[in-house]
Design a protein around this motif. Structure first.
Motif, PDB file in Angstrom:
ATOM      1  N   GLN A   1      -8.812  44.188  47.851  1.00 24.33           N
ATOM      2  CA  GLN A   1      -8.378  42.639  47.570  1.00 24.33           C
ATOM      3  C   GLN A   1      -7.355  42.358  48.393  1.00 24.33           C
ATOM      4  N   SER A   2      -6.523  43.101  48.956  1.00 16.89           N
ATOM      5  CA  SER A   2      -5.230  42.786  49.980  1.00 16.89           C
ATOM      6  C   SER A   2      -4.805  44.093  50.404  1.00 16.89           C
ATOM      7  N   GLY A   3      -3.983  44.261  51.525  1.00 13.26           N
ATOM      8  CA  GLY A   3      -3.385  45.476  52.130  1.00 13.26           C
ATOM      9  C   GLY A   3      -1.918  45.175  51.889  1.00 13.26           C
ATOM     10  N   SER A   4      -1.569  44.206  51.216  1.00 20.59           N
ATOM     11  CA  SER A   4      -0.059  43.982  51.084  1.00 20.59           C
ATOM     12  C   SER A   4       0.373  44.322  49.742  1.00 20.59           C
ATOM     13  N   ASN A   5       1.371  45.002  49.483  1.00 20.35           N
ATOM     14  CA  ASN A   5       1.740  45.650  48.321  1.00 20.35           C
ATOM     15  C   ASN A   5       2.559  44.535  47.713  1.00 20.35           C
ATOM     16  N   ARG A   6       3.185  43.618  48.341  1.00 17.99           N
ATOM     17  CA  ARG A   6       3.791  42.214  47.763  1.00 17.99           C
ATOM     18  C   ARG A   6       2.554  41.391  46.982  1.00 17.99           C
ATOM     19  N   ILE A   7       1.516  41.202  47.700  1.00 21.06           N
ATOM     20  CA  ILE A   7       0.445  40.446  47.335  1.00 21.06           C
ATOM     21  C   ILE A   7      -0.371  41.138  46.201  1.00 21.06           C
ATOM     22  N   LEU A   8      -0.515  42.563  46.343  1.00 28.21           N
ATOM     23  CA  LEU A   8      -1.071  43.084  44.982  1.00 28.21           C
ATOM     24  C   LEU A   8      -0.353  43.053  43.842  1.00 28.21           C
TER      25      LEU A   8
ATOM     26  N   GLY B   1      -5.587  34.401  51.942  1.00 28.53           N
ATOM     27  CA  GLY B   1      -4.846  33.068  51.509  1.00 28.53           C
ATOM     28  C   GLY B   1      -4.364  33.095  50.006  1.00 28.53           C
ATOM     29  N   PHE B   2      -4.134  34.148  49.334  1.00 24.78           N
ATOM     30  CA  PHE B   2      -3.529  34.216  47.939  1.00 24.78           C
ATOM     31  C   PHE B   2      -2.155  33.520  48.153  1.00 24.78           C
ATOM     32  N   CYS B   3      -1.727  33.020  47.115  1.00 28.72           N
ATOM     33  CA  CYS B   3      -0.364  32.109  46.836  1.00 28.72           C
ATOM     34  C   CYS B   3       0.679  32.800  47.594  1.00 28.72           C
ATOM     35  N   THR B   4       1.351  32.346  48.495  1.00 28.74           N
ATOM     36  CA  THR B   4       2.596  32.800  49.096  1.00 28.74           C
ATOM     37  C   THR B   4       2.090  33.855  50.269  1.00 28.74           C
ATOM     38  N   GLU B   5       0.830  33.966  50.472  1.00 33.64           N
ATOM     39  CA  GLU B   5       0.559  34.916  51.605  1.00 33.64           C
ATOM     40  C   GLU B   5       1.111  34.468  52.881  1.00 33.64           C
ATOM     41  N   ASN B   6       1.982  35.296  53.479  1.00 35.35           N
ATOM     42  CA  ASN B   6       2.321  34.979  54.945  1.00 35.35           C
ATOM     43  C   ASN B   6       1.486  35.828  56.034  1.00 35.35           C
ATOM     44  N   GLU B   7       2.077  35.834  57.211  1.00 32.11           N
ATOM     45  CA  GLU B   7       1.269  36.317  58.195  1.00 32.11           C
ATOM     46  C   GLU B   7       1.524  37.959  58.295  1.00 32.11           C
ATOM     47  N   THR B   8       2.631  38.462  57.717  1.00 30.87           N
ATOM     48  CA  THR B   8       2.808  39.814  57.725  1.00 30.87           C
ATOM     49  C   THR B   8       1.832  40.345  56.588  1.00 30.87           C
ATOM     50  N   ASP B   9       1.476  39.946  55.325  1.00 32.30           N
ATOM     51  CA  ASP B   9       0.756  40.129  54.317  1.00 32.30           C
ATOM     52  C   ASP B   9      -0.633  40.307  54.830  1.00 32.30           C
ATOM     53  N   HIS B  10      -1.043  39.302  55.754  1.00 32.22           N
ATOM     54  CA  HIS B  10      -2.553  39.117  56.164  1.00 32.22           C
ATOM     55  C   HIS B  10      -2.515  40.288  57.233  1.00 32.22           C
ATOM     56  N   GLN B  11      -1.753  40.786  58.081  1.00 36.83           N
ATOM     57  CA  GLN B  11      -1.863  41.772  58.954  1.00 36.83           C
ATOM     58  C   GLN B  11      -2.050  42.891  58.320  1.00 36.83           C
TER      59      GLN B  11
ATOM     60  N   GLN C   1       1.762  28.250  42.771  1.00 38.40           N
ATOM     61  CA  GLN C   1       1.140  27.377  43.131  1.00 38.40           C
ATOM     62  C   GLN C   1       0.146  27.704  44.444  1.00 38.40           C
ATOM     63  N   ASP C   2      -1.042  27.174  44.554  1.00 37.22           N
ATOM     64  CA  ASP C   2      -1.842  27.425  45.582  1.00 37.22           C
ATOM     65  C   ASP C   2      -1.364  26.785  46.851  1.00 37.22           C
ATOM     66  N   ASP C   3      -0.506  27.444  47.561  1.00 36.37           N
ATOM     67  CA  ASP C   3       0.343  26.714  48.708  1.00 36.37           C
ATOM     68  C   ASP C   3      -0.197  27.164  49.947  1.00 36.37           C
ATOM     69  N   ILE C   4      -1.325  27.692  50.471  1.00 33.91           N
ATOM     70  CA  ILE C   4      -1.719  28.154  51.627  1.00 33.91           C
ATOM     71  C   ILE C   4      -2.589  27.011  52.093  1.00 33.91           C
ATOM     72  N   GLU C   5      -2.308  26.618  53.298  1.00 33.06           N
ATOM     73  CA  GLU C   5      -3.349  25.541  53.785  1.00 33.06           C
ATOM     74  C   GLU C   5      -4.601  25.946  53.940  1.00 33.06           C
ATOM     75  N   GLU C   6      -5.636  25.067  53.813  1.00 32.11           N
ATOM     76  CA  GLU C   6      -7.126  25.517  53.755  1.00 32.11           C
ATOM     77  C   GLU C   6      -7.235  26.127  55.167  1.00 32.11           C
ATOM     78  N   SER C   7      -6.829  25.366  55.960  1.00 31.38           N
ATOM     79  CA  SER C   7      -7.303  25.862  57.649  1.00 31.38           C
ATOM     80  C   SER C   7      -6.805  27.369  58.045  1.00 31.38           C
ATOM     81  N   ILE C   8      -5.470  27.566  57.399  1.00 33.40           N
ATOM     82  CA  ILE C   8      -5.105  28.964  57.519  1.00 33.40           C
ATOM     83  C   ILE C   8      -5.850  30.009  56.563  1.00 33.40           C
ATOM     84  N   LYS C   9      -6.193  29.453  55.374  1.00 37.44           N
ATOM     85  CA  LYS C   9      -7.007  30.418  54.754  1.00 37.44           C
ATOM     86  C   LYS C   9      -8.343  30.645  55.503  1.00 37.44           C
ATOM     87  N   GLN C  10      -9.036  29.857  56.228  1.00 36.54           N
ATOM     88  CA  GLN C  10     -10.217  29.907  56.804  1.00 36.54           C
ATOM     89  C   GLN C  10     -10.098  30.648  58.043  1.00 36.54           C
ATOM     90  N   ARG C  11      -8.758  30.435  58.617  1.00 35.09           N
ATOM     91  CA  ARG C  11      -8.841  31.403  60.065  1.00 35.09           C
ATOM     92  C   ARG C  11      -8.579  33.016  59.576  1.00 35.09           C
TER      93      ARG C  11
END
Length: 179
Positions: free
Chosen positions: A3-10, A46-56, A88-98
Motif C-alpha cells: 500500500q505504501s513504501g513509507s513507514n510514516r504513511i503506513l 496520495g494518501f492524506c499528508t503524503e509528500n514527495e519523500t513518501d511517494h519516492q 483530511q484528504d489534502d492531496i490535490e487530485e492532479s498530484i494524486k494522478q501524477r
C-alpha cells in the motif's frame, strides 16, 4: 499488500507493519518458494499528508521488490473509515494522478522484466475461458498468477494445460499449447 513504501504513511494508514518487516517477508517468500512465485501489490497514491519523500519511498520499494503485477489506485475517502474520521484528504487530485501515473509506469516496466523471464519456458495453465480479444483463443493463469493467452485446440474451461511461452506484453504471456 504494501500500500505504501513509507513507514510514516503506513502508520497513518493504521498498518501494523513497517517497510522493513514487509521486505523481510518478501525475502522469506522468495527464499522458500524461489523466483518462480509471483508477488503482486496494492499501492495507493496520495494518501492524506503524503509528500514527495513518501511517494519516492513507494517507488523505491517497488524497485526493491520488482513486483510481477499490481493493483494501483489514488486515495479516496471512504465514509466511516478511521482515515475519513481522523484525516483530511489534502492531496490535490492532479498530484494524486501524477503519482499514480509514476507508479503505473514503474509497474509496467517491472511486469515486462518479469514476463520476459518466462519467454521460452513451459507453464502449467488453468484454462479460464475465451480471450477478451479473440474467441479463437483461450486465456488462463499460470502458477504465478500471470495471464496466459493461447490458441484454442480442444481444451475445456477448468482444465490444466501446458503452454510454451513464445512472447509477452507487459500484462500478458502469449504462447502455444504443448502436446
Amino acid at each position: 499488500p504494501a500500500q505504501s513504501g513509507s513507514n510514516r504513511i503506513l502508520k497513518l494508514m493504521n498498518r501494523t507493519y513497517t517497510r522493513e518487516w514487509y521486505m523481510d517477508r518478501i525475502t522469506s517468500i522468495r527464499t522458500i518458494l524461489g523466483t518462480g512465485c509471483g508477488i503482486s501489490h496494492d499501492m495507493i497514491a496520495g494518501f492524506c499528508t503524503e509528500n514527495e519523500t513518501d511517494h519516492q519511498d513507494t517507488l523505491s520499494l517497488m524497485d526493491q521488490v520488482v513486483y510481477d503485477f499490481g493493483y494501483m489506485f489514488t486515495y479516496s475517502e471512504r465514509p466511516g473509515t478511521p482515515a475519513e474520521k481522523k484525516y483530511q484528504d489534502d492531496i490535490e487530485e492532479s498530484i494524486k494522478q501524477r503519482r499514480l501515473s509514476e507508479i503505473i509506469a514503474k509497474q509496467r516496466l517491472h511486469s515486462g522484466i518479469k514476463n520476459n523471464l518466462l519467454v521460452g519456458t513451459t507453464q502449467q495453465v488453468l484454462v479460464e475461458g475465451d480471450s477478451k480479444k479473440s474467441d479463437l483463443h483461450h486465456y488462463g493463469k499460470c502458477d504465478s498468477g500471470k495471464v496466459v493467452v493461447f490458441k484454442k485446440v480442444k481444451e475445456q474451461k477448468g482444465e490444466y494445460v501446458n503452454v510454451k511461452i513464445t512472447h509477452c506484453t507487459t500484462g500478458t504471456l502469449i504462447g502455444e499449447l504443448e502436446s
